[in-house]
Enzyme design. Structure first.
Site, PDB file in Angstrom:
ATOM      1  N   THR A  26      48.866  44.107  47.466  1.00  0.00           N
ATOM      2  CA  THR A  26      49.971  44.138  46.954  1.00  0.00           C
ATOM      3  C   THR A  26      50.503  45.806  47.111  1.00  0.00           C
ATOM      4  O   THR A  26      51.611  45.863  47.006  1.00  0.00           O
ATOM      5  CB  THR A  26      50.213  44.063  45.289  1.00  0.00           C
ATOM      6  OG1 THR A  26      49.903  42.637  45.233  1.00  0.00           O
ATOM      7  CG2 THR A  26      51.148  44.441  44.610  1.00  0.00           C
ATOM      8  N   ASP A  70      46.951  39.266  52.703  1.00  0.00           N
ATOM      9  CA  ASP A  70      46.818  39.230  51.444  1.00  0.00           C
ATOM     10  C   ASP A  70      45.425  38.824  51.057  1.00  0.00           C
ATOM     11  O   ASP A  70      44.831  38.080  51.843  1.00  0.00           O
ATOM     12  CB  ASP A  70      47.872  37.909  50.811  1.00  0.00           C
ATOM     13  CG  ASP A  70      47.816  37.692  49.412  1.00  0.00           C
ATOM     14  OD1 ASP A  70      48.750  37.695  48.718  1.00  0.00           O
ATOM     15  OD2 ASP A  70      46.508  37.530  48.727  1.00  0.00           O
ATOM     16  N   SER A  71      44.800  39.559  50.214  1.00  0.00           N
ATOM     17  CA  SER A  71      43.269  39.401  50.222  1.00  0.00           C
ATOM     18  C   SER A  71      42.701  38.033  49.661  1.00  0.00           C
ATOM     19  O   SER A  71      41.608  37.867  49.736  1.00  0.00           O
ATOM     20  CB  SER A  71      42.848  40.428  48.942  1.00  0.00           C
ATOM     21  OG  SER A  71      42.935  39.957  47.792  1.00  0.00           O
ATOM     22  N   THR A 102      44.132  43.124  45.117  1.00  0.00           N
ATOM     23  CA  THR A 102      42.873  43.008  44.004  1.00  0.00           C
ATOM     24  C   THR A 102      42.476  41.734  43.803  1.00  0.00           C
ATOM     25  O   THR A 102      41.203  41.618  43.220  1.00  0.00           O
ATOM     26  CB  THR A 102      43.821  43.184  42.715  1.00  0.00           C
ATOM     27  OG1 THR A 102      45.129  42.293  42.697  1.00  0.00           O
ATOM     28  CG2 THR A 102      44.367  44.698  42.789  1.00  0.00           C
ATOM     29  N   ASP A 103      42.834  40.525  44.248  1.00  0.00           N
ATOM     30  CA  ASP A 103      42.433  39.359  44.249  1.00  0.00           C
ATOM     31  C   ASP A 103      40.980  38.885  44.600  1.00  0.00           C
ATOM     32  O   ASP A 103      40.169  38.618  43.791  1.00  0.00           O
ATOM     33  CB  ASP A 103      43.167  38.116  44.991  1.00  0.00           C
ATOM     34  CG  ASP A 103      44.519  38.074  44.233  1.00  0.00           C
ATOM     35  OD1 ASP A 103      45.059  38.536  43.069  1.00  0.00           O
ATOM     36  OD2 ASP A 103      45.683  37.492  44.897  1.00  0.00           O
ATOM     37  N   GLN A 290      28.098  31.877  33.197  1.00  0.00           N
ATOM     38  CA  GLN A 290      29.582  31.718  33.352  1.00  0.00           C
ATOM     39  C   GLN A 290      30.099  32.664  32.310  1.00  0.00           C
ATOM     40  O   GLN A 290      31.047  33.323  32.246  1.00  0.00           O
ATOM     41  CB  GLN A 290      30.027  30.277  32.725  1.00  0.00           C
ATOM     42  CG  GLN A 290      29.716  29.306  33.775  1.00  0.00           C
ATOM     43  CD  GLN A 290      30.298  27.802  33.126  1.00  0.00           C
ATOM     44  OE1 GLN A 290      30.803  27.642  32.168  1.00  0.00           O
ATOM     45  NE2 GLN A 290      29.556  26.877  33.621  1.00  0.00           N
TER      46      GLN A 290
HETATM   47  N1  ASP Z   1      47.653  38.760  45.990  1.00  0.00           N
HETATM   48  C1  ASP Z   1      47.553  39.969  46.366  1.00  0.00           C
HETATM   49  C2  ASP Z   1      46.215  40.383  47.123  1.00  0.00           C
HETATM   50  O1  ASP Z   1      45.273  40.264  46.592  1.00  0.00           O
HETATM   51  C3  ASP Z   1      47.290  40.585  44.787  1.00  0.00           C
HETATM   52  C4  ASP Z   1      47.055  42.132  44.817  1.00  0.00           C
HETATM   53  O2  ASP Z   1      46.911  42.898  45.833  1.00  0.00           O
HETATM   54  O3  ASP Z   1      46.954  42.464  43.745  1.00  0.00           O
HETATM   55  O4  ASP Z   1      46.337  40.665  48.294  1.00  0.00           O
END
Ligand code: ASP
Length: 353
Positions: A26, A70-71, A102-103, A290
């Site tokens: 992102t 995109d991760s 972040t994902d 969990q």
């Molecule tokens: N979908 C994005 C990713 O992980 C979300 C992000 O970067 O926060 O690439």
């Protein structure tokens, strides 16, 4: 992939040299009207949106992935590729900042912590919840502070010499972090290991918890990860058919079993029998909880006693992200299950205690 130098205030031979590896996420995304969604864009726009970089007094070079990700599309081949990029540039740079979505950042940071044996330079992952071009973006603070942490030196040594995630004022050990929030800026937490640094007016390092710097360490990059693994999350009502079908996947070598509480699982006869049957067939079962905090203690309750008896390996206080990548790493190291279990049971890079 070309390395481009960014203009900063660095002026001499002795300046710290940071290599930024831009994988996507992102942080660098822009709105695409055609698809009505956020899509990755190239790095050229980042310095325009971040003139503050010019005020930093260390060297910054950037290497951009040919195809920005995109991760959610991250995978073990990319992790090995990232580790190789660090290997190739290890002598020319003092530290590394990886811009990443972040994902799956916690998975990538965990994988890198195992692949980069003998690391004694900082590798700091960061990203953002809002793109850098948006007025309220968190990308600027995250990126600038990650750069400052990467360039930080104490007594002429890197202050940090391990794989970390920096996000929303917190520096976390990479293989202890997990993404727990998708809307607020505080995307990451580390329930089972203290925060390594907190950035306020000053960046305060939590020195006793940072990995000890080893001046004699020699980087050895591992390049093999075995993808024949699965995460099986238990839930009340899970059926024999479901568990059997998963365990019978062709070529499967290892399972991260997400159990209840401190490592507990149903004691129904079919479940015990299935677990025993597949452990005897050579499938490695790695037990993580969990719960976000706490640890697996096999044998504490009757509902986990049998796990201990049949040879299920305890994942102690590891996150699922750290466990699945460790399983890939351990299986990539050896075809001998005893060897694999030995790797799983010990801390490779501070991921368990
Ligand atoms: N979908 C994005 C990713 O992980 C979300 C992000 O970067 O926060 O690439």
């Amino acid at each position: 992939m070309k390395i481009i130098k960014i203009k900063t205030k660095a002026d001499g031979e002795n300046d710290v040299k940071v290599l930024v590896i831009y994988t996507g996420g992102t942080l660098g995304m822009v709105y695409d009207a055609k698809s009505d969604s956020l899509v990755p864009f190239d790095f050229a726009q980042i310095p325009d949106n971040l003139p503050e970089m010019a005020r930093l007094d260390f060297e910054i070079s950037v290497l951009t992935f040919d195809k920005l990700l995109d991760s959610s599309n991250m995978n073990p081949d990319v992790w090995v590729n990232l580790a190789e990029i660090i290997e190739e540039n290890y002598t020319n740079f003092d530290s590394f900042v990886i811009l990443h979505g972040t994902d799956t950042m916690a998975y990538s940071a965990s994988a890198m912590s195992y692949l980069l044996e003998g690391l004694n330079k900082p590798v700091i992952f960061t990203g953002a919840q809002l793109p850098i071009g948006v007025a309220r973006t968190d990308a600027k603070e995250n990126f600038i502070t990650a750069l400052e942490i990467a360039a930080s030196r104490t007594h002429n040594r890197p202050t940090v010499s391990e794989v970390c995630i920096y996000f929303n004022s917190l520096l976390l050990r990479g293989n202890r972090a997990r993404k727990h929030e998708s809307v607020q800026f505080n995307a990451f937490e580390s329930e089972n290991y203290p925060v390594l640094a907190e950035a306020g007016i000053k960046i305060e390092y939590n020195k006793p918890y940072l990995k000890h710097y080893d001046s004699d360490a020699i980087l050895k990059v591992h390049k093999s990860l075995d993808e024949n693994v699965v995460i099986l999350k238990l839930f009340p009502g899970i059926t024999e058919k479901v568990v059997r079908n998963i365990l019978e996947i062709k070529g499967l070598r290892g399972v991260v079993l997400e159990t209840f509480g401190s490592g507990n699982a149903p004691t129904s006869e079919w479940f015990l029998k299935l677990m025993k049957e597949f452990v005897e067939k050579g499938i490695i079962i790695f037990n993580v909880s969990q719960c976000n905090g706490g640890r697996v203690t096999q044998g504490r309750y009757q509902t986990s006693q049998f796990m201990l008896e049949i040879g299920v390996v305890s994942g102690a206080d590891m996150t699922t992200e750290a466990a699945i990548t460790k399983l890939m790493f351990a299986l990539g190291q050896s075809v001998d299950n005893q060897e694999v279990k030995k790797i799983l049971k010990h801390s490779v890079s501070g991921e368990m205690s």
